[in-house]
Design a protein around this motif. Sequence first.
Motif, mmCIF file in Angstrom:
data_model
loop_
_atom_site.group_PDB
_atom_site.id
_atom_site.type_symbol
_atom_site.label_atom_id
_atom_site.label_comp_id
_atom_site.label_asym_id
_atom_site.label_seq_id
_atom_site.Cartn_x
_atom_site.Cartn_y
_atom_site.Cartn_z
ATOM 1 N N ALA A 102 30.435 -45.000 106.343
ATOM 2 C CA ALA A 102 31.660 -45.654 106.813
ATOM 3 C C ALA A 102 32.719 -44.640 107.219
ATOM 4 O O ALA A 102 33.547 -44.909 108.100
ATOM 5 C CB ALA A 102 32.206 -46.585 105.743
ATOM 6 N N TYR A 103 32.710 -43.458 106.583
ATOM 7 C CA TYR A 103 33.682 -42.409 106.910
ATOM 8 C C TYR A 103 33.155 -41.079 106.374
ATOM 9 O O TYR A 103 32.155 -41.038 105.646
ATOM 10 C CB TYR A 103 35.072 -42.723 106.352
ATOM 11 N N SER A 104 33.823 -39.999 106.698
ATOM 12 C CA SER A 104 33.336 -38.646 106.410
ATOM 13 C C SER A 104 33.552 -38.240 104.954
ATOM 14 O O SER A 104 34.339 -38.856 104.220
ATOM 15 C CB SER A 104 34.043 -37.636 107.313
ATOM 16 N N ASN A 105 32.870 -37.169 104.557
ATOM 17 C CA ASN A 105 33.051 -36.609 103.221
ATOM 18 C C ASN A 105 34.470 -36.086 103.016
ATOM 19 O O ASN A 105 35.024 -36.184 101.918
ATOM 20 C CB ASN A 105 32.048 -35.478 102.981
ATOM 21 N N GLU A 106 35.049 -35.537 104.058
ATOM 22 C CA GLU A 106 36.416 -35.037 103.951
ATOM 23 C C GLU A 106 37.388 -36.185 103.719
ATOM 24 O O GLU A 106 38.323 -36.068 102.918
ATOM 25 C CB GLU A 106 36.801 -34.270 105.223
ATOM 26 N N SER A 107 37.157 -37.313 104.396
ATOM 27 C CA SER A 107 38.001 -38.486 104.171
ATOM 28 C C SER A 107 37.852 -38.991 102.736
ATOM 29 O O SER A 107 38.823 -39.430 102.109
ATOM 30 C CB SER A 107 37.639 -39.602 105.151
ATOM 31 N N ASP A 135 30.057 -52.080 101.447
ATOM 32 C CA ASP A 135 29.602 -51.071 102.404
ATOM 33 C C ASP A 135 30.740 -50.441 103.201
ATOM 34 O O ASP A 135 30.496 -49.688 104.144
ATOM 35 C CB ASP A 135 28.543 -51.652 103.347
ATOM 36 N N THR A 136 31.979 -50.725 102.812
ATOM 37 C CA THR A 136 33.127 -50.089 103.481
ATOM 38 C C THR A 136 33.620 -48.860 102.731
ATOM 39 O O THR A 136 34.533 -48.174 103.202
ATOM 40 C CB THR A 136 34.293 -51.075 103.641
ATOM 41 N N ILE A 137 33.049 -48.587 101.552
ATOM 42 C CA ILE A 137 33.486 -47.439 100.753
ATOM 43 C C ILE A 137 32.281 -46.673 100.230
ATOM 44 O O ILE A 137 31.157 -47.175 100.192
ATOM 45 C CB ILE A 137 34.367 -47.858 99.555
ATOM 46 N N ASN A 171 28.372 -36.899 95.996
ATOM 47 C CA ASN A 171 29.653 -37.212 96.621
ATOM 48 C C ASN A 171 29.458 -38.104 97.841
ATOM 49 O O ASN A 171 28.618 -37.819 98.697
ATOM 50 C CB ASN A 171 30.377 -35.923 97.036
ATOM 51 N N ASN A 172 30.231 -39.174 97.878
ATOM 52 C CA ASN A 172 30.310 -40.071 99.024
ATOM 53 C C ASN A 172 28.976 -40.762 99.319
ATOM 54 O O ASN A 172 28.408 -40.628 100.398
ATOM 55 C CB ASN A 172 30.820 -39.326 100.264
ATOM 56 N N PHE A 173 28.500 -41.518 98.337
ATOM 57 C CA PHE A 173 27.276 -42.304 98.486
ATOM 58 C C PHE A 173 27.579 -43.785 98.274
ATOM 59 O O PHE A 173 28.547 -44.144 97.584
ATOM 60 C CB PHE A 173 26.211 -41.858 97.473
#
Length: 257
Positions: A143-148, A181-183, A217-219
């Motif tokens: 949904a968005y990048s790891n940096e976000s 699924d948005t986060i 991270n970010n899964f």
Amino acid sequence: MAIISVMLGLAVLFSINVVFDDAFATFRESRDTVKISQTNEYANYVHFQPEWKSYPRNLIVDVTTTWEREVIPGEEEQSDITKHGAKQRQNGLQYVNSKPVVAVQYDYRDCESQWFHYAKTGLDFIGYNLNFFKKDASIPNSAYSNESQKQKLQNGFAQFVPICTSKESTNYEYTVSVNDDTIGFDVYFVPSYVQQWYYFLYPENFEHYSDNGCYANNFQKFSGECSGVDKNGGLLIVVPDELSRPMTKISVNLIET
């Protein structure tokens, strides 16, 4: 002469006491213990207060833990849904990341009894285990990048999930997934509960197990295995303060190996 006799008598009495103490200690240590596979299931409910962007939405952290418990044969407790189910819940106002939530938690932290959350069934448990071994065990957040994700989690929410073990340190396989699924979520095996507070308030003191598989991270779904986890450790799951569902569910499956 009398003094010498008294002293000898005391020495003999002391020796007898030591022998008896040692004998009882040996007896206690020699009592056979067996390991039984035990499963604990529970759910934590979190209601966000107006200070959160996610207000008035709710979060459920649904946990299944399977572990080996050491017991003395004949002394193990029986499963007791009435005692260890809904009647043991605790409602309270808590602060996470300096913002209030109302949390409903169940008395599961002592890991002394096998019990199941009153709303869960055997089919739920079977489903968790089938899900654990699916090939598609990890799904990165798209949904968005790891940096976000790093930026979003600064204002996010964290939940500590303790492990159960009879050992000083142990190994765990685990799967974490979120139905929004948005986060994405971050997950870490950490050595203690205090890391939930360090993560936000004292990030310079935040510690987690850094071996491959001990964190992600970010899964949106992640399966891993972590070795050498302290008995006071557990999973720390962090999500952004951007829940889109009225009730978001995080599912956690822990298996001691």
